[in-house]
Design a protein around this motif. Structure first.
Motif, mmCIF file in Angstrom:
data_model
loop_
_atom_site.group_PDB
_atom_site.id
_atom_site.type_symbol
_atom_site.label_atom_id
_atom_site.label_comp_id
_atom_site.label_asym_id
_atom_site.label_seq_id
_atom_site.Cartn_x
_atom_site.Cartn_y
_atom_site.Cartn_z
ATOM 1 N N VAL A 141 0.860 -1.185 0.000
ATOM 2 C CA VAL A 141 0.000 0.000 0.000
ATOM 3 C C VAL A 141 0.896 1.235 0.000
ATOM 4 O O VAL A 141 1.779 1.377 0.851
ATOM 5 N N GLN A 142 0.694 2.114 -0.956
ATOM 6 C CA GLN A 142 1.518 3.314 -1.082
ATOM 7 C C GLN A 142 0.946 4.439 -0.223
ATOM 8 O O GLN A 142 -0.265 4.666 -0.219
ATOM 9 N N VAL A 143 1.810 5.151 0.484
ATOM 10 C CA VAL A 143 1.411 6.300 1.289
ATOM 11 C C VAL A 143 2.193 7.509 0.801
ATOM 12 O O VAL A 143 3.409 7.448 0.664
ATOM 13 N N PHE A 144 1.496 8.593 0.513
ATOM 14 C CA PHE A 144 2.184 9.811 0.098
ATOM 15 C C PHE A 144 1.553 11.029 0.750
ATOM 16 O O PHE A 144 0.395 10.991 1.180
ATOM 17 N N ASN A 145 2.335 12.098 0.856
ATOM 18 C CA ASN A 145 1.914 13.310 1.559
ATOM 19 C C ASN A 145 1.591 14.424 0.572
ATOM 20 O O ASN A 145 2.357 14.689 -0.346
ATOM 21 N N LEU A 146 0.466 15.080 0.800
ATOM 22 C CA LEU A 146 0.077 16.250 0.024
ATOM 23 C C LEU A 146 -0.457 17.293 1.006
ATOM 24 O O LEU A 146 -1.658 17.426 1.191
ATOM 25 N N PRO A 147 0.445 18.025 1.672
ATOM 26 C CA PRO A 147 0.015 18.955 2.720
ATOM 27 C C PRO A 147 -0.516 20.261 2.144
ATOM 28 O O PRO A 147 -0.265 20.596 0.978
ATOM 29 N N GLY A 148 -1.219 20.988 2.984
ATOM 30 C CA GLY A 148 -1.663 22.317 2.605
ATOM 31 C C GLY A 148 -3.023 22.664 3.166
ATOM 32 O O GLY A 148 -3.944 21.832 3.178
ATOM 33 N N ALA A 149 -3.127 23.893 3.699
ATOM 34 C CA ALA A 149 -4.409 24.457 4.160
ATOM 35 C C ALA A 149 -5.116 23.553 5.156
ATOM 36 O O ALA A 149 -6.328 23.344 5.084
ATOM 37 N N GLY A 150 -4.340 23.017 6.108
ATOM 38 C CA GLY A 150 -4.934 22.221 7.177
ATOM 39 C C GLY A 150 -5.512 20.895 6.731
ATOM 40 O O GLY A 150 -6.265 20.264 7.475
ATOM 41 N N GLY A 151 -5.173 20.459 5.539
ATOM 42 C CA GLY A 151 -5.678 19.192 5.019
ATOM 43 C C GLY A 151 -6.664 19.352 3.886
ATOM 44 O O GLY A 151 -7.037 18.370 3.241
ATOM 45 N N THR A 152 -7.081 20.600 3.601
ATOM 46 C CA THR A 152 -8.093 20.792 2.565
ATOM 47 C C THR A 152 -7.529 20.661 1.151
ATOM 48 O O THR A 152 -8.289 20.416 0.209
ATOM 49 N N VAL A 153 -6.211 20.818 0.983
ATOM 50 C CA VAL A 153 -5.606 20.541 -0.325
ATOM 51 C C VAL A 153 -5.770 19.052 -0.642
ATOM 52 O O VAL A 153 -6.153 18.667 -1.753
ATOM 53 N N GLY A 154 -5.494 18.209 0.336
ATOM 54 C CA GLY A 154 -5.682 16.773 0.145
ATOM 55 C C GLY A 154 -7.140 16.411 -0.061
ATOM 56 O O GLY A 154 -7.468 15.541 -0.875
ATOM 57 N N LEU A 155 -8.023 17.062 0.677
ATOM 58 C CA LEU A 155 -9.454 16.807 0.525
ATOM 59 C C LEU A 155 -9.922 17.176 -0.884
ATOM 60 O O LEU A 155 -10.682 16.422 -1.511
ATOM 61 N N GLN A 156 -9.450 18.312 -1.381
ATOM 62 C CA GLN A 156 -9.799 18.711 -2.741
ATOM 63 C C GLN A 156 -9.297 17.686 -3.756
ATOM 64 O O GLN A 156 -9.989 17.348 -4.719
ATOM 65 N N ARG A 157 -8.077 17.194 -3.534
ATOM 66 C CA ARG A 157 -7.507 16.186 -4.437
ATOM 67 C C ARG A 157 -8.387 14.935 -4.483
ATOM 68 O O ARG A 157 -8.667 14.392 -5.554
ATOM 69 N N ILE A 158 -8.854 14.502 -3.321
ATOM 70 C CA ILE A 158 -9.694 13.309 -3.266
ATOM 71 C C ILE A 158 -10.999 13.533 -4.030
ATOM 72 O O ILE A 158 -11.453 12.679 -4.801
ATOM 73 N N VAL A 159 -11.623 14.674 -3.824
ATOM 74 C CA VAL A 159 -12.875 14.964 -4.516
ATOM 75 C C VAL A 159 -12.655 15.058 -6.024
ATOM 76 O O VAL A 159 -13.474 14.600 -6.823
ATOM 77 N N ASP A 160 -11.512 15.625 -6.426
ATOM 78 C CA ASP A 160 -11.194 15.723 -7.843
ATOM 79 C C ASP A 160 -10.908 14.362 -8.487
ATOM 80 O O ASP A 160 -10.983 14.221 -9.711
#
Length: 333
Positions: free
Chosen positions: A73-92
């Motif tokens: 299982v691959q784990v990678f970091n996409l930080p930013g804006a308290g986690g909302t950058v990652g949340l946006q990525r997931i929705v996209d």
């Protein structure tokens, strides 16, 4: 990957090296040239390495690999804006059943604090994994020997004591000192909160370097430094003491009527197939049943809070509404 997500990822990759994956390469770029769609499960961590989300995701991935539940299982970091950058990525990433987001109360709070275009309501709930008590932590040379000593000084001059947390305003490390302040008679608007949105990975050096007077965060993020004597835990915020810190009192046993716990879980992009959703649920259910995962819960001081399906979906909806109300009451919305 859709266009907005690709553009966002390219920008982040140029600006920061913190998006490096567990393999040492950027997410989406693999050394063998294999496309993302051909890879196995991946977990996006929406803050920097070393924080609570990162620790949880990497521990889960390692245990799933060791127990042959879901190898590599691959784990990678996409930080930013308290986690909302990652949340946006997931929705996209709509429809991508191989990708999931390690998230929790902090991402829920940050989405409201930042007035983000997306919230967790746009995701596919997979599983709640753990709850974690918070901790009130100071350096080894702090003049505050007990949580009572700290509260006395804090009441006297709340603006003069800086409290650090591993989340942006709206996240759990922000909500904890605000709730603590209210409980002990301090106006939350007078609290000097310094947020380190990357999680414990950024908060820890700030605490050790004296940038803040004390910190409130998940206790699992400080255990190594507590064991080495660099930090001292004055109190834990759960209902009961925790095994790794058996001698540390709770707030309630110290005369402070407050219980506060964080939680962490997994969500996937919207629009994934029922089969992909079940694949994630099955993998995490097997993880939860494994003795190795239960051992990790004890080691990190995490509380088992496993829930999937409609139970987790209802909980996520309830938490989203609750945090929105708390943010509004504190003037954050």
């Amino acid at each position: 990957m859709r266009g907005p997500a690709r553009a966002l990822l390219g920008t982040v990759a140029v600006l920061t090296l913190l998006t490096i994956s567990a393999c040492g390469v950027f997410p989406g770029v693999f050394p063998d040239g294999q496309a993302q769609s051909d890879r196995d499960l991946r977990i996006l961590v929406p803050n920097t390495p070393g924080g609570g989300y990162d620790t949880t995701a990497r521990t889960a991935a390692r245990v799933m690999d060791e127990t042959h539940i879901a190898p590599d299982v691959q784990v990678f970091n996409l930080p930013g804006a308290g986690g909302t950058v990652g949340l946006q990525r997931i929705v996209d990433e709509r429809g991508n059943g191989e990708l999931a987001l390690q998230m929790g109360l902090g991402v829920v709070g940050a989405s409201h604090e930042a007035k983000a275009k997306v919230t967790v309501a746009r995701t596919t709930p997979i599983a709640r994994l753990i709850e974690e008590a918070g901790a009130v932590v100071v350096r080894k040379d702090s003049p505050y020997r007990t949580v009572g000593d700290l509260i006395t000084a804090w009441r006297r001059a709340p603006e003069r004591l800086a409290v650090g947390g591993g989340s942006s305003p709206g996240g759990p490390d922000y909500l904890l000192p605000m709730e603590l302040a209210k409980t002990v008679g301090i106006d939350p608007k007078k609290v000097d909160y310094v947020g380190y949105g990357g999680g414990g990975g950024d908060l820890l050096p700030a605490l050790l370097d004296g940038e803040v007077d004390f910190a409130t965060s998940g206790l699992g993020e400080f255990l190594d430094q507590v064991d080495s004597g660099q930090l001292r835990v004055l109190a834990v915020t759960g209902e009961h003491p925790v095994e790794p810190l058996a001698g540390v009192p709770t707030l309630k046993s110290s005369g402070i009527d407050l219980v506060f716990s964080n939680w962490r879980g997994i969500v996937a992009p919207p629009g994934i197939s029922d089969a992909d959703r079940q694949r994630w649920v099955d993998a995490l259910t097997e993880l939860h049943r494994s003795s190795r995962w239960q051992a990790e819960l004890d080691r990190h001081g995490w509380t088992d809070a496993f829930a999937t399906g409609d139970t987790f979906a209802a909980y996520l909806t309830q938490q989203d509404k609750l945090v929105a109300g708390l943010a509004a009451s504190l003037g954050r919305e």
